[in-house]
Motif scaffolding. Sequence first.
Motif, PDB file in Angstrom:
ATOM      1  N   ARG A 222      34.642  33.086  17.550  1.00 52.00           N
ATOM      2  CA  ARG A 222      34.049  32.059  17.729  1.00 52.00           C
ATOM      3  C   ARG A 222      34.064  30.672  17.964  1.00 52.00           C
ATOM      4  O   ARG A 222      35.183  30.159  17.282  1.00 52.00           O
ATOM      5  CB  ARG A 222      32.718  32.382  16.316  1.00 52.00           C
TER       6      ARG A 222
ATOM      7  N   LEU B 228      30.438  33.936  22.054  1.00 47.96           N
ATOM      8  CA  LEU B 228      31.138  34.835  21.584  1.00 47.96           C
ATOM      9  C   LEU B 228      32.433  34.375  22.817  1.00 47.96           C
ATOM     10  O   LEU B 228      31.570  34.920  24.253  1.00 47.96           O
ATOM     11  CB  LEU B 228      30.991  35.448  21.419  1.00 47.96           C
TER      12      LEU B 228
ATOM     13  N   ASP C 159      24.010  34.440  22.425  1.00 44.38           N
ATOM     14  CA  ASP C 159      23.154  35.454  21.785  1.00 44.38           C
ATOM     15  C   ASP C 159      23.376  36.850  21.136  1.00 44.38           C
ATOM     16  O   ASP C 159      22.684  37.306  21.421  1.00 44.38           O
ATOM     17  CB  ASP C 159      22.107  35.000  22.674  1.00 44.38           C
ATOM     18  N   VAL C 160      25.210  36.933  20.497  1.00 46.35           N
ATOM     19  CA  VAL C 160      25.162  37.931  20.225  1.00 46.35           C
ATOM     20  C   VAL C 160      26.042  37.996  18.808  1.00 46.35           C
ATOM     21  O   VAL C 160      26.364  37.035  18.559  1.00 46.35           O
ATOM     22  CB  VAL C 160      26.180  38.630  20.953  1.00 46.35           C
ATOM     23  N   ASP C 161      26.227  38.872  17.731  1.00 49.29           N
ATOM     24  CA  ASP C 161      27.264  38.922  16.715  1.00 49.29           C
ATOM     25  C   ASP C 161      27.960  39.753  17.181  1.00 49.29           C
ATOM     26  O   ASP C 161      27.549  40.761  18.072  1.00 49.29           O
ATOM     27  CB  ASP C 161      25.770  39.206  15.237  1.00 49.29           C
ATOM     28  N   ASP C 162      29.105  40.061  16.659  1.00 46.91           N
ATOM     29  CA  ASP C 162      30.014  40.442  16.717  1.00 46.91           C
ATOM     30  C   ASP C 162      29.646  41.846  16.927  1.00 46.91           C
ATOM     31  O   ASP C 162      30.651  42.211  18.309  1.00 46.91           O
ATOM     32  CB  ASP C 162      31.354  40.644  15.910  1.00 46.91           C
TER      33      ASP C 162
ATOM     34  N   ASP D 237      22.931  28.427  18.698  1.00 45.75           N
ATOM     35  CA  ASP D 237      22.756  29.009  19.333  1.00 45.75           C
ATOM     36  C   ASP D 237      24.381  29.844  19.108  1.00 45.75           C
ATOM     37  O   ASP D 237      25.322  29.182  18.661  1.00 45.75           O
ATOM     38  CB  ASP D 237      22.766  28.610  20.895  1.00 45.75           C
ATOM     39  N   ARG D 238      24.584  31.529  19.154  1.00 45.59           N
ATOM     40  CA  ARG D 238      25.446  31.603  19.426  1.00 45.59           C
ATOM     41  C   ARG D 238      26.131  32.133  20.491  1.00 45.59           C
ATOM     42  O   ARG D 238      25.456  32.080  21.183  1.00 45.59           O
ATOM     43  CB  ARG D 238      25.342  33.424  18.864  1.00 45.59           C
TER      44      ARG D 238
ATOM     45  N   GLN E 153      27.251  43.829  17.829  1.00 42.94           N
ATOM     46  CA  GLN E 153      26.524  43.883  19.534  1.00 42.94           C
ATOM     47  C   GLN E 153      27.011  43.773  20.294  1.00 42.94           C
ATOM     48  O   GLN E 153      27.257  43.973  21.415  1.00 42.94           O
ATOM     49  CB  GLN E 153      24.835  41.958  19.310  1.00 42.94           C
TER      50      GLN E 153
ATOM     51  N   THR F 144      38.540  41.560  16.546  1.00 46.85           N
ATOM     52  CA  THR F 144      37.730  40.308  16.581  1.00 46.85           C
ATOM     53  C   THR F 144      38.557  39.235  15.946  1.00 46.85           C
ATOM     54  O   THR F 144      39.070  40.041  15.038  1.00 46.85           O
ATOM     55  CB  THR F 144      36.179  40.218  15.871  1.00 46.85           C
TER      56      THR F 144
END
Length: 409
Positions: A357, A264, A320-323, A261-262, A325, A388
Amino acid sequence: MLDDQTMRFALGAVAVTVLVLFYLGVYRPTRSGFSGWWTISLLLAGTATVLLLFNDSAVRVVTYPVSTALAAAGSTCVWFAMRSLRRARVPRWVLVLGPLVNLVLASMEAPDDNGMATTGPVSFYMAGMFVAGAVESWRAWRVRRAGADTEPNGEAVVALNVIALAATALSAFYAFRVVMLVAAGDESGVFARTAGSGPEDVTLLICMVAVTFSVSAVSWDQQTQALRRRATRDDLTSLWGRSEFRAQAQRALTRAQSRGDRALLVFADLDHFKAINDTHGHAAGDGALVEFADAVKDALRPGDLAGRMGGEEFGLLLLDVDDAQAADRLNAISETFAGRSGSVGFTLPTVSYGLARREQGDSASDIYERADLALYQAKADGRDRVVTYSRDLGRRVGPGRDAFDAARG
């Protein structure tokens, strides 16, 4: 087959028995929010059922609407109990308005010889309360299974699953009851056989026993969590303290990595915070910290974490987020925070964020240092922004501990 009066007597007897045992064995020693609302719900349901025993007498003109109002109040308390599983606020005015409206409507309706007190408008109301309760119970089960507060308690997770299933069954029955009321009417034989007082009493008995069997585990779990929160929360903001946030973030990052899973990690720092204390006083600074913490809490999703790392610095773990989002969510937090300026009487500061991450083979200290460096870069680039971490940033900035500390303020 048992007649309606016998079923009502049995339901009332079970409700009263469970109420006494539950109050003495669970609520008094735990004082948890869930057990409290469930106790009130049992009391109201038992009283409403007892009043139904008077439907063959002249006093049913009074007992019918009162029983209807109590049934509505009991279903409201079920919703409140489910909301308390997530420590969500309960709109107590609903507990007054909902039953009052049902009392007035039932008073305008003359009961028949069967005198059912849960037909008509109250069935719609109870269906809505039970559906809302089912949604809340599934959300609570998901959060507890994810270990958002602590490591998952297996017994509590199973108990929450049983409660969620029972709430779903109850909501499904009352939704079906509403459909049958509209399609066939409450005087129809089809309605009586499939959704009348007999099937209703059986459904309530089964769900009451199933939920009450599980409530003890959930109530004790709530008490344990409450004690633990008092020991691990930041006193001012009620977010996790530094040590507890790091411990929970470490576990969450490990789980996320093992599942693919993602996840951050975010460090947030209120810009020019010292100026608030110097200009408006330390009480104003505390107010700003509380407002930011509240904005963060409102933005958290199941499984996310937030803590106060010290001073004006906060940590978040987003799942559950990308950069992109994550940046959108953080910018939304900043906008919400800025909009709270009227609550404190001065302009709240902007916020800088650093994101990182965890990569394969990284230690916890690696990702913390990367988030720290990204936050330093956000400060160095002019503050009020989201940065980021990247390898290029790491090569350019380096550890930068002294410069980073000097940049804060």
